[in-house]
Design a protein around this motif. Structure first.
Motif, mmCIF file in Angstrom:
data_model
loop_
_atom_site.group_PDB
_atom_site.id
_atom_site.type_symbol
_atom_site.label_atom_id
_atom_site.label_comp_id
_atom_site.label_asym_id
_atom_site.label_seq_id
_atom_site.Cartn_x
_atom_site.Cartn_y
_atom_site.Cartn_z
ATOM 1 N N GLU A 212 0.846 -1.176 0.000
ATOM 2 C CA GLU A 212 0.000 0.000 0.000
ATOM 3 C C GLU A 212 0.894 1.242 0.000
ATOM 4 O OE1 GLU A 212 -2.272 -0.516 3.580
ATOM 5 O OE2 GLU A 212 -0.702 0.343 4.864
ATOM 6 N N PRO A 213 0.365 2.384 -0.476
ATOM 7 C CA PRO A 213 1.193 3.598 -0.494
ATOM 8 C C PRO A 213 1.441 4.126 0.915
ATOM 9 C CG PRO A 213 -1.049 4.075 -1.240
ATOM 10 C CD PRO A 213 -0.960 2.594 -1.069
ATOM 11 N N TRP A 214 2.659 4.640 1.140
ATOM 12 C CA TRP A 214 2.968 5.260 2.431
ATOM 13 C C TRP A 214 4.039 6.325 2.215
ATOM 14 C CZ3 TRP A 214 7.432 3.201 5.597
ATOM 15 C CH2 TRP A 214 8.186 2.247 4.913
ATOM 16 N N SER A 215 4.021 7.303 3.091
ATOM 17 C CA SER A 215 4.848 8.489 2.915
ATOM 18 C C SER A 215 6.115 8.427 3.758
ATOM 19 C CB SER A 215 4.051 9.732 3.306
ATOM 20 O OG SER A 215 3.727 9.669 4.695
ATOM 21 N N GLU A 216 7.010 9.402 3.511
ATOM 22 C CA GLU A 216 8.208 9.527 4.345
ATOM 23 C C GLU A 216 7.827 9.868 5.781
ATOM 24 O OE1 GLU A 216 11.442 8.884 3.926
ATOM 25 O OE2 GLU A 216 10.888 8.051 1.990
ATOM 26 N N ASN A 217 6.784 10.678 5.957
ATOM 27 C CA ASN A 217 6.340 11.011 7.312
ATOM 28 C C ASN A 217 5.838 9.774 8.049
ATOM 29 O OD1 ASN A 217 6.960 13.718 7.125
ATOM 30 N ND2 ASN A 217 4.919 14.312 6.418
ATOM 31 N N MET A 218 5.157 8.897 7.311
ATOM 32 C CA MET A 218 4.686 7.650 7.922
ATOM 33 C C MET A 218 5.877 6.768 8.278
ATOM 34 S SD MET A 218 1.678 5.212 6.468
ATOM 35 C CE MET A 218 0.898 3.931 7.465
ATOM 36 N N ARG A 219 6.913 6.777 7.443
ATOM 37 C CA ARG A 219 8.120 6.006 7.761
ATOM 38 C C ARG A 219 8.728 6.494 9.084
ATOM 39 N NH1 ARG A 219 12.281 3.902 4.288
ATOM 40 N NH2 ARG A 219 11.901 5.418 2.633
ATOM 41 N N LYS A 220 8.854 7.824 9.216
ATOM 42 C CA LYS A 220 9.439 8.391 10.436
ATOM 43 C C LYS A 220 8.616 8.014 11.662
ATOM 44 C CE LYS A 220 11.451 12.323 7.971
ATOM 45 N NZ LYS A 220 11.262 13.751 7.616
ATOM 46 N N GLU A 221 7.288 8.027 11.497
ATOM 47 C CA GLU A 221 6.407 7.687 12.615
ATOM 48 C C GLU A 221 6.580 6.220 13.019
ATOM 49 O OE1 GLU A 221 1.681 8.146 13.851
ATOM 50 O OE2 GLU A 221 2.357 8.724 11.843
ATOM 51 N N ILE A 222 6.641 5.322 12.018
ATOM 52 C CA ILE A 222 6.833 3.898 12.313
ATOM 53 C C ILE A 222 8.177 3.680 13.004
ATOM 54 C CG2 ILE A 222 7.214 1.623 11.267
ATOM 55 C CD1 ILE A 222 5.204 2.472 9.065
ATOM 56 N N GLU A 223 9.225 4.297 12.461
ATOM 57 C CA GLU A 223 10.567 4.103 13.032
ATOM 58 C C GLU A 223 10.635 4.617 14.466
ATOM 59 O OE1 GLU A 223 13.467 3.904 9.130
ATOM 60 O OE2 GLU A 223 13.258 5.850 10.132
ATOM 61 N N ALA A 224 9.963 5.732 14.722
ATOM 62 C CA ALA A 224 9.982 6.301 16.076
ATOM 63 C C ALA A 224 9.186 5.451 17.054
ATOM 64 C CB ALA A 224 9.433 7.726 16.035
ATOM 65 N N LYS A 225 8.053 4.943 16.605
ATOM 66 C CA LYS A 225 7.170 4.212 17.518
ATOM 67 C C LYS A 225 7.608 2.767 17.746
ATOM 68 C CE LYS A 225 2.974 6.949 17.005
ATOM 69 N NZ LYS A 225 1.562 6.971 16.594
ATOM 70 N N LEU A 226 8.185 2.129 16.720
ATOM 71 C CA LEU A 226 8.602 0.734 16.876
ATOM 72 C C LEU A 226 10.101 0.574 17.115
ATOM 73 C CD1 LEU A 226 6.450 -1.194 14.207
ATOM 74 C CD2 LEU A 226 6.195 -1.219 16.689
ATOM 75 N N LYS A 227 10.843 1.689 16.999
ATOM 76 C CA LYS A 227 12.306 1.671 17.217
ATOM 77 C C LYS A 227 12.999 0.711 16.251
ATOM 78 C CE LYS A 227 11.300 4.225 20.776
ATOM 79 N NZ LYS A 227 11.359 5.701 20.636
ATOM 80 N N ILE A 228 12.634 0.825 14.967
ATOM 81 C CA ILE A 228 13.184 -0.058 13.933
ATOM 82 C C ILE A 228 13.576 0.785 12.714
ATOM 83 C CG2 ILE A 228 11.791 -2.060 14.624
ATOM 84 C CD1 ILE A 228 9.916 -1.412 12.264
ATOM 85 N N LYS A 229 14.234 0.154 11.752
ATOM 86 C CA LYS A 229 14.458 0.764 10.442
ATOM 87 C C LYS A 229 13.361 0.258 9.516
ATOM 88 C CE LYS A 229 18.569 1.848 8.800
ATOM 89 N NZ LYS A 229 18.668 3.158 8.137
ATOM 90 N N ALA A 230 12.617 1.192 8.904
ATOM 91 C CA ALA A 230 11.478 0.838 8.065
ATOM 92 C C ALA A 230 11.893 0.860 6.591
ATOM 93 C CB ALA A 230 10.321 1.806 8.300
ATOM 94 N N ILE A 231 11.788 -0.288 5.943
ATOM 95 C CA ILE A 231 12.242 -0.476 4.562
ATOM 96 C C ILE A 231 11.040 -0.661 3.638
ATOM 97 C CG2 ILE A 231 13.535 -2.008 3.018
ATOM 98 C CD1 ILE A 231 15.363 -0.409 4.855
ATOM 99 N N ASP A 232 11.082 -0.005 2.486
ATOM 100 C CA ASP A 232 10.008 -0.084 1.499
ATOM 101 C C ASP A 232 10.298 -1.190 0.493
ATOM 102 O OD1 ASP A 232 7.757 0.542 0.062
ATOM 103 O OD2 ASP A 232 8.357 2.581 -0.465
ATOM 104 N N ILE A 233 9.316 -2.068 0.277
ATOM 105 C CA ILE A 233 9.434 -3.126 -0.734
ATOM 106 C C ILE A 233 8.284 -2.966 -1.719
ATOM 107 C CG2 ILE A 233 8.087 -4.850 0.571
ATOM 108 C CD1 ILE A 233 10.081 -6.974 -0.490
#
Length: 432
Positions: A212-233
């Motif tokens: 599904e589509p997701w933004s850079e802001n959503m990436r930052k939010e995921i990384e901050a909340k889950l403490k992970i590196k979020a990779i797009d496939i």
């Protein structure tokens, strides 16, 4: 780690040679085995022998999703069913899905490109990968599953949903990688917070998110909340499934596995190639698939290609995050939704008009699809019970076609705005 250095770090000339050899073979197989595509080539006055190298790719006809629908179910296959060992399918523009078939070699190739993608994301054989994409006709779950096994990492095939169980297994099994949709990743983060679990108490370090589509802001939010590196496939079932392209840990565009999937960028209006680096519609040709090879498939996704060498050392061309679409398809919770699917359902019902409006909203982290439907005058009753029964009937029929839950609102005739031009069928209120 680079899984296949010879390919992933090949020079442009080396890659062009691989692509050309495979393209020539693919064109011959398609021409001799798919009557509908052969007719397209003949209409353009092209024979397989006219294709000398990858430079001639632009001379070939396009393939559209309608071609798959018109040849449903197996008319685009180039091998007999005795050689097809698996079928997958995705939503089509009508009730019929688009069907793809895989030979044993296709499945091995798919596992290879997903393994490369996992390595790009920083996954290694000591990882425990929790696959929370759906398993079944959808390609996400099984695609990541076999790529993980091929890498030698441990896979947890939990599929989607069942959030408390997902979190329990993260804790008990020590999952270090989560693969799911980005919206579900945010939902997991909220569930962790509600359960009073600190994400840093988990072993999670990488998330592989797509469908599904997701933004850079959503990436930052995921990384901050889950403490992970979020990779797009990125992937689509018509091409293979997940693993068509993937980001590396530098997160500077998705590396395309272009020895198997040749990308082009075209102007969606005049269908001509755009200048290098320009934004346009992404087109793919598969040059190693046996079951259902496809030439110049119009994905309708808008993006651009980056040919510079990446900091990771890979020379594979990169594609930017998709910036929208050139058609009216929506992606809701990983499912392709076309307005024409709704229309086909309504046209089969005597109580409704073929006038409708799709409204997409993001409530919390999940996408919600609301559908306004005009009801014929004689059926728009003051009886609440009758209207509710009709609403449920419409909702159930639409849900059966789409495969996802929807919220249906009935409105009086002529409520939905009419226009002289193309009807506005979709309002997307998501801040993607």
């Amino acid at each position: 780690m680079i899984w296949n250095k010879k390919i992933e770090c090949a020079s442009r000339d080396e890659m062009a040679a691989i692509q050309s050899e495979r393209l020539l073979s693919t064109v011959k197989r398609i021409y001799h085995n798919i009557p509908s595509y052969r007719a397209k080539m003949q209409e353009k006055g092209i024979l397989p022998g006219d294709i000398k190298s990858v430079e001639n790719l632009k001379d070939l006809p396009f393939t559209n999703k309608t071609d798959l629908r018109d040849n449903y179910p197996f008319g685009m296959f180039t091998v007999p069913m005795s050689e097809i060992v698996r079928l997958h399918a995705s939503s089509g523009t009508t009730g019929k899905p688009t069907v793809v078939g895989y030979t044993r070699n296709d499945l091995q190739m798919w596992a290879e490109v997903v393994t490369r993608s996992l390595c790009m994301a920083g996954v290694h054989k000591n990882d425990i990968v929790q696959v929370a994409y759906g398993y079944g006709l959808f390609t996400g779950g099984l695609g990541l599953h076999y790529g993980t096994e091929n890498l030698g990492a441990t896979v947890i095939p939990i599929s989607g949903g069942n959030t408390k169980k997902q979190i329990q297994l993260m804790q008990d099994f020590g999952s270090s990688v989560i693969a799911c949709t980005p919206s579900y990743a945010l939902f997991l983060s909220e569930a962790l917070q509600e359960m009073g679990i600190d994400p840093e108490s988990l072993n999670l370090r990488v998330g592989i998110f797509g469908a599904e589509p997701w933004s850079e802001n959503m990436r930052k939010e995921i990384e901050a909340k889950l403490k992970i590196k979020a990779i797009d496939i990125y992937g689509l079932s018509e091409i293979v499934g997940p693993g068509v392209s993937c980001e590396c840990t530098h997160q500077a565009g998705m590396h395309v596995n272009e020895d198997h999937f040749i990308p082009e960028i075209i102007d969606p209006e005049n269908l001509q190639p755009v200048q290098p680096g320009e934004i346009g519609e992404l087109v793919f040709s598969t040059v190693s698939k046996e079951g259902i090879p496809i030439l110049r498939y119009r994905t309708r996704d808008l993006t651009r290609l980056i040919y510079d060498k990446c900091e990771c050392g890979r020379t594979l061309v990169r594609m930017e995050k998709c910036m929208g679409r050139s058609d009216d398809m929506l992606i809701i919770r990983g499912v392709n939704v076309f307005p024409s699917q709704i229309e086909s359902v309504l046209l089969e019902m005597s109580e409704t008009e073929p006038h409708y409006l799709l409204i997409v909203e993001r409530q919390g982290t999940l996408d919600i699809l609301k559908i306004m439907v005009e009801v014929q005058e004689q059926f728009f009753s003051d009886e609440v019970r009758e209207l509710e029964a009709l609403r449920k009937k419409i909702r159930n029929n639409i849900q059966s076609t789409l495969g996802i839950s929807v919220d249906v609102k009935l409105v009086e005739p002529k409520t939905i705005e009419r226009t002289a031009g193309k009807a506005k069928r979709v309002i997307d209120n998501r801040k993607i």
